[in-house]
Scaffold this motif. Structure first.
Motif, mmCIF file in Angstrom:
data_model
loop_
_atom_site.group_PDB
_atom_site.id
_atom_site.type_symbol
_atom_site.label_atom_id
_atom_site.label_comp_id
_atom_site.label_asym_id
_atom_site.label_seq_id
_atom_site.Cartn_x
_atom_site.Cartn_y
_atom_site.Cartn_z
ATOM 1 N N THR A 122 1.344 10.611 8.012
ATOM 2 C CA THR A 122 1.955 11.932 8.122
ATOM 3 C C THR A 122 1.420 12.819 6.997
ATOM 4 N N PRO A 123 1.657 14.130 7.072
ATOM 5 C CA PRO A 123 1.230 14.996 5.953
ATOM 6 C C PRO A 123 1.798 14.526 4.620
ATOM 7 N N ALA A 124 3.055 14.043 4.623
ATOM 8 C CA ALA A 124 3.640 13.545 3.375
ATOM 9 C C ALA A 124 2.903 12.308 2.888
ATOM 10 N N ASP A 125 2.492 11.445 3.821
ATOM 11 C CA ASP A 125 1.732 10.267 3.430
ATOM 12 C C ASP A 125 0.403 10.661 2.799
ATOM 13 N N ILE A 126 -0.244 11.630 3.420
ATOM 14 C CA ILE A 126 -1.539 12.076 2.904
ATOM 15 C C ILE A 126 -1.380 12.658 1.509
ATOM 16 N N ALA A 127 -0.293 13.425 1.328
ATOM 17 C CA ALA A 127 -0.057 14.029 0.011
ATOM 18 C C ALA A 127 0.178 12.963 -1.060
ATOM 19 N N ASN A 128 0.806 11.862 -0.681
ATOM 20 C CA ASN A 128 1.092 10.786 -1.636
ATOM 21 C C ASN A 128 -0.009 9.740 -1.708
ATOM 22 N N GLY A 129 -1.058 9.916 -0.919
ATOM 23 C CA GLY A 129 -2.150 8.945 -0.923
ATOM 24 C C GLY A 129 -1.791 7.638 -0.252
ATOM 25 N N HIS A 130 -0.878 7.686 0.729
ATOM 26 C CA HIS A 130 -0.422 6.478 1.418
ATOM 27 C C HIS A 130 -1.024 6.389 2.808
ATOM 28 N N PRO A 131 -1.272 5.191 3.285
ATOM 29 C CA PRO A 131 -1.623 5.036 4.703
ATOM 30 C C PRO A 131 -0.374 5.194 5.558
ATOM 31 N N GLY A 132 -0.545 5.190 6.865
ATOM 32 C CA GLY A 132 0.606 5.291 7.751
ATOM 33 C C GLY A 132 1.472 4.041 7.693
ATOM 34 N N PHE A 135 -8.286 -8.940 5.385
ATOM 35 C CA PHE A 135 -8.014 -9.227 6.788
ATOM 36 C C PHE A 135 -8.112 -7.944 7.606
ATOM 37 N N PRO A 136 -9.302 -7.389 7.715
ATOM 38 C CA PRO A 136 -9.434 -6.104 8.418
ATOM 39 C C PRO A 136 -8.990 -6.208 9.869
ATOM 40 N N GLY A 137 -8.240 -5.173 10.290
ATOM 41 C CA GLY A 137 -7.789 -5.098 11.672
ATOM 42 C C GLY A 137 -6.511 -5.846 11.969
ATOM 43 N N ARG A 138 -5.997 -6.611 11.013
ATOM 44 C CA ARG A 138 -4.776 -7.392 11.284
ATOM 45 C C ARG A 138 -3.509 -6.601 10.959
ATOM 46 N N VAL A 139 -3.592 -5.616 10.095
ATOM 47 C CA VAL A 139 -2.444 -4.751 9.798
ATOM 48 C C VAL A 139 -2.636 -3.454 10.568
ATOM 49 N N ILE A 140 -1.761 -3.185 11.516
ATOM 50 C CA ILE A 140 -1.883 -2.016 12.394
ATOM 51 C C ILE A 140 -0.834 -0.985 11.991
ATOM 52 N N ARG A 141 -1.286 0.231 11.740
ATOM 53 C CA ARG A 141 -0.421 1.293 11.200
ATOM 54 C C ARG A 141 -0.414 2.520 12.100
ATOM 55 N N ASP A 142 0.649 3.320 11.942
ATOM 56 C CA ASP A 142 0.675 4.654 12.532
ATOM 57 C C ASP A 142 -0.294 5.548 11.765
ATOM 58 N N ASP A 143 -0.624 6.680 12.366
ATOM 59 C CA ASP A 143 -1.415 7.675 11.625
ATOM 60 C C ASP A 143 -0.582 8.215 10.476
ATOM 61 N N ALA A 163 0.813 -1.217 0.000
ATOM 62 C CA ALA A 163 0.000 0.000 0.000
ATOM 63 C C ALA A 163 0.843 1.262 0.000
ATOM 64 N N ARG A 164 2.148 1.133 0.218
ATOM 65 C CA ARG A 164 3.037 2.294 0.215
ATOM 66 C C ARG A 164 4.096 2.147 -0.885
#
Length: 926
Positions: free
Chosen positions: A743-753, A733-741, A661-662
């Motif tokens: 960052t602004p850079a992630d949001i700009a690139n359309g990436h999850p934490g 597998f919802p809830g099995r991959v746990i991510r950080d919030d 996803a990143r």
């Protein structure tokens, strides 16, 4: 089985055991009984020479008689005894029997097979397989229908010795069920069931040595064995031992794993996204005084090479490449192949022993035990600390005068290490025998005796795992230390010389995990005829088992999610029943009804932790002609999972994952964990099989079987998960991959934490259906004037495979996904044995996967061939030494076929990274 074997001395005087009374009544009775049962399996028919493949010979036996006057003189004889030694007397005491047919063939599958196919390997096939040990033989067996659990029995009972150390010459035959059960033995498993049947009066043993080397180097393997079995009257003593050694194979020693940057073949750059020297990133905004070639300020900068980091200014740093990343991530890369092990160095010692006492077929008791010690050492990549809040360097301690994060690979620390040592000790007492009339039945009749067995076993398994890693919390504190002597310097290049080597001993953490598992098992089983029907005996098999387990785990310096101590106790009981009803058999055959049998079985297991499992099945076999058998079977397996498991993280050495996803970002600082509680519902698996076995009369020695399987699984329960597969299918597998919030850079690139944790707790996953065809072929050339030639092949063709975790959501398969089988698999073997020589050729083929895996879109097939040649001396080679010495050589993967490429850190799948291997072995029977 009424087989009579005379030692040489007895053969010269076969009736010396009788009282010298001059009467031959006992001899006549003996011959009469032998003429009905000699060389046959009890209850088998003696129909015609054409059907038995026997040869007709006359039987002539001479009885040497003598008279005894028991101290009195006989008429015309002054001696105490007189032997009939003249030709006339010999002729007078000679009994000439009618022509007798000697049988020399085994029963075929049309006679013996049931609704569920069971592969049987006799002693000749085992000997001609080219296997050096039982371990080799078992490894070459076809894979199971489902699951990787393997249940191994010895003579139908639980094994208290290591079955892989049994000498091959001691084995009469091996039964293998790929369908997870042998109901008549009460044996059930989620995978493969193997029953090893030993020779009853085996005397002997062997010592042997085998070495295996790879043509490309690395992975050296040594196997040393010894065994002996001594029989004295009613007692038998068995002792065996194995020393097993494998050396390491580093990824850097193989081209397919050495280059971890797969972008040249449209893959992923699998190198670590951090390097050495490190990379700096502003805690917020951009770095002061750092601009790119266009004069634009940037947020990241590279530590310059070949300097110690003590007198740097901001202008000495190199601006990060924003085309690679807006942050420090990926500005430098690190290849871990020098530290990654494809094969870990392993040492194993194994010792087995047993004492057996028997009174014929009525009673047998044995005490057996095993001790195994294994040591495995692994290394991993040096510790990695990504640029984050945990690697903050305060403004007062860096050349930029502002808070910055640093990311680097700690090459001065060296590789992370993990050492695991396990000790497994077990012993058990087994009893077995027969109840009822054990007299061999007359031809056309059946034995009414029941077989029974019981056993009690104790096992203790202890494991100690020590992992050496960087203490991340201590490292964070060291970056901000006010004491220059304790402050970590992240701005030097270790390639020039030591920078922080003096600090790493204080930044090292030793994580220890201790597992202590105790098992106590009780087993009992009985089988025999309830009543003799016109078609044969109606047989019932019953089995019961009880298992108590205590499990204790202790963690020291554990990572988050690992409790310091966990204790669990589990009690389980199981019972099974199997009924076989012969409607038509040898004694009541009818047109198109040479054999017709039905069978049903039921098995249930209940555990104190809440787990409930059961399996039930019904089947039918029908033989309309001598050479053809048809079979059908329907089975159901249900599993209600336990409510709890061992909580904690199983990863003690850093692993590398790909975050799809990143943009296929590689991540290492991820915790893979399991929760202590399980939330799952009952799963169900249904299997339908239709098949046939053909043994054509016009081609003696050929047996061909085919089976069509339909397997449907509902609410699939998985006891283990691949962390990478969960990442690849995050939406399934919802809830099995746990991510950080983000960052602004992630949001700009359309990436999850960023990923921080992955939950691999057992649970339900979805629905699946597989339809396949399985083929088995065995051919023994009947003419053996040029030696014994055998052909054996096993193939599976998957017609259709469907797997869904979430309805309507496409599943992303990896090359190793168990739910993505290959379209074709094939295992073939040809052997030739003649005058001490034995040659074996084995071919293994794995076709393309049913669905192209994400890590190998090309999805090719894979085929290898192995060749083994051995010679056994029939006479001593030096004085009296070396009789029956066997020397063997072999080539595995003759054409040096490389494993299939996979876009993973290892760089391959399906196959061995060793490539072509050469084997040399010596075995000396005792």
């Amino acid at each position: 089985m009424s087989v009579f074997l005379f030692p040489d001395k007895a053969r010269r005087s076969p009736f010396s055991q009788f009282h010298r009374s001059g009467k031959i009544l006992l001899l006549v009775l003996f011959l009469g009984g032998a003429s009905h049962g000699f060389g046959q399996k009890a209850g088998t028919s003696t129909e015609t020479p054409a059907e038995t493949n026997g040869k007709t010979v006359p039987v002539t036996l001479a009885a040497a008689t003598e008279t005894s006057n028991q101290g009195k003189k006989g008429s015309g004889d002054n001696s105490s005894s007189t032997s009939s030694s003249t030709p006339a007397a010999a002729a007078e005491n000679t009994i000439v029997l009618d022509t007798y047919t000697v049988k020399a063939s085994r029963e075929g599958g049309v006679v013996t097979e049931g609704p569920q196919p069971v592969q049987t390997y006799d002693s000749a096939q085992i000997s001609d397989s080219g296997a050096f040990s039982m371990e080799d033989f078992l490894e070459d067996l076809p894979p199971a229908e489902d699951g990787d659990e393997v249940l191994i029995l010895i003579d139908g009972q639980p094994a208290h010795i290591d079955p892989e150390t049994i000498p091959l010459d001691m084995i009469e035959r091996v039964q293998v069920s790929l369908y997870g059960s042998i109901p008549e033995l009460g044996a059930y498993a989620q995978g493969k069931v193997i029953n090893i049947i030993l020779k009853k009066d085996y005397v002997g043993g062997d010592i042997g040595e085998r070495i295996r080397v790879a043509a490309a180097g690395g992975g050296f393997h040594q196997y040393t064995k010894f065994s002996m079995n001594v029989t004295k009257r009613r007692w038998s003593y068995f002792l065996s031992g194995v020393y097993w050694k494998t050396n390491e194979l580093l990824a850097s020693s193989r081209e397919l794993s050495r280059n971890q940057d797969h972008t040249y073949r449209d893959g992923t750059d699998m190198r670590l996204a951090w390097g050495t020297p490190g990379v700096v990133q502003a805690a917020s905004g951009n770095l002061a005084g750092i601009v790119d070639s266009g004069g634009n300020p940037v947020a990241s900068a590279l530590v310059p090479e070949n300097q110690n980091g003590l007198s740097l200014t901001a202008s000495d740093f190199l601006a990060g490449d924003t085309a690679l990343s807006a942050t420090a991530y990926g500005q430098r890369r690190f290849n871990t192949s020098e530290y990654r092990m494809l094969i870990a160095p392993t040492r194993r010692h194994n010792l087995n022993g047993s004492v057996t006492y028997k009174r014929g077929d009525r009673f047998r008791i044995s005490l057996s035990g095993n001790y195994t010690e294994t040591k495995v050492e692994r290394i991993g990549a040096p510790p990695v600390t990504a640029a984050s809040s945990k690697t903050l360097v305060p403004a007062a301690h860096n050349p930029f005068g502002q808070d910055v994060y640093v990311g680097l690979v700690h090459t001065e620390f060296g590789p992370t290490r993990q050492t695991a040592r396990t000790r497994n000790a077990q012993f058990g007492l087994k009893m077995s025998g027969k109840i009822g009339d054990i007299t061999p039945p007359a031809p056309g009749q059946h034995s009414t005796a029941w077989n029974w067995s019981s056993s009690i076993g104790y096992q203790r398994y202890r494991s100690r795992t020590i992992a050496t890693d960087l203490d991340k919390d201590a490292f964070t504190a060291s970056l901000a230390s006010d004491d220059p002597a304790l402050r970590f310097n992240p701005f030097g290049d270790p390639a020039l010389g030591p920078v922080n080597a003096h600090l790493y001993p204080g930044l090292t953490v030793y994580r220890t995990r201790l597992d202590d598992i105790t098992n106590v098992r009780y087993n009992a089983a009985a089988n025999g005829p309830l009543v003799i029907l016109p078609g044969g005996p109606l047989r019932l098999a019953l089995a019961a088992a009880y298992h108590h387990q205590d499990r204790d785990r202790e963690n020291t310096n554990a990572t988050s999610g690992n409790p310091a101590r966990t204790e669990k106790t589990n009690d389980s009981g199981a019972g099974s029943a199997s009924l076989n009803v012969p409607l038509f058999g040898r004694t009541n055959t009818a047109p198109l009804l040479r054999r017709l049998e039905t069978s049903a079985s039921y098995w249930q297991n209940m555990q104190s932790q809440g787990n409930r499992r059961r399996s039930y099945a019904g089947g039918l076999v029908w033989s309309p002609a001598r050479s053809l058998l048809l079979r059908a079977r329907y089975s159901v397996y249900e599993n209600k999972p336990a409510k709890s498991t061992f909580a904690g993280s199983e990863s003690l050495v850093t692993e590398t994952f790909i975050d799809r996803a990143r943009d296929d970002e590689t991540v290492t600082d991820v915790t893979v964990f399991t929760r202590g509680s399980i939330s799952a519902v009952t799963s169900k698996s249904e299997t339908q099989t239709l098949g046939f076995t053909l043994e054509p009369t016009f081609l003696k020695g050929l047996r061909f079987s085919a089976t069509h399987n339909i397997r449907q699984r509902h609410r699939i329960y998985q006891s283990s998960f691949s962390a990478q597969e969960i990442i690849n299918n995050e939406s399934s597998f919802p809830g099995r991959v746990i991510r950080d919030d983000p960052t602004p850079a992630d949001i700009a690139n359309g990436h999850p934490g960023r990923i921080t944790r992955i939950d691999t707790t057992p649970g339900n996953t979805g629905e699946a259906e597989v339809r396949d065809l399985r083929f088995s072929l065995e051919y023994r050339l009947p003419r053996q004037q040029y030696g014994r030639i055998m052909l054996r092949a096993y193939a599976t063709h998957v017609i259709d495979s469907d797997y869904q975790v979430f309805p309507g959501v496409d599943y992303t398969y990896r090359s190793t996904s168990g739910n993505n089988p290959p379209e074709w698999t094939f295992q073939g073997q040809a052997s030739w044995n003649h005058k001490g020589w034995n040659t074996v050729i084995r071919v293994n083929h794995t076709g393309p996967r049913m669905n192209a895996p994400i890590d190998d879109p090309g999805n090719p097939s894979y085929t290898t061939m192995n060749f083994d040649l051995s010679y056994q001396f029939q006479k001593p080679i030096i004085g009296k030494f070396g009789r029956r010495l066997r020397i063997g050589v072999g080539i595995a993967n003759c054409f040096d076929v490389e494993p299939l490429y996979a876009d993973t850190v290892s760089g391959y799948r399906t196959g061995s990274p060793l490539g072509r291997m050469y084997t040399c072995s010596l075995t000396l029977p005792m």
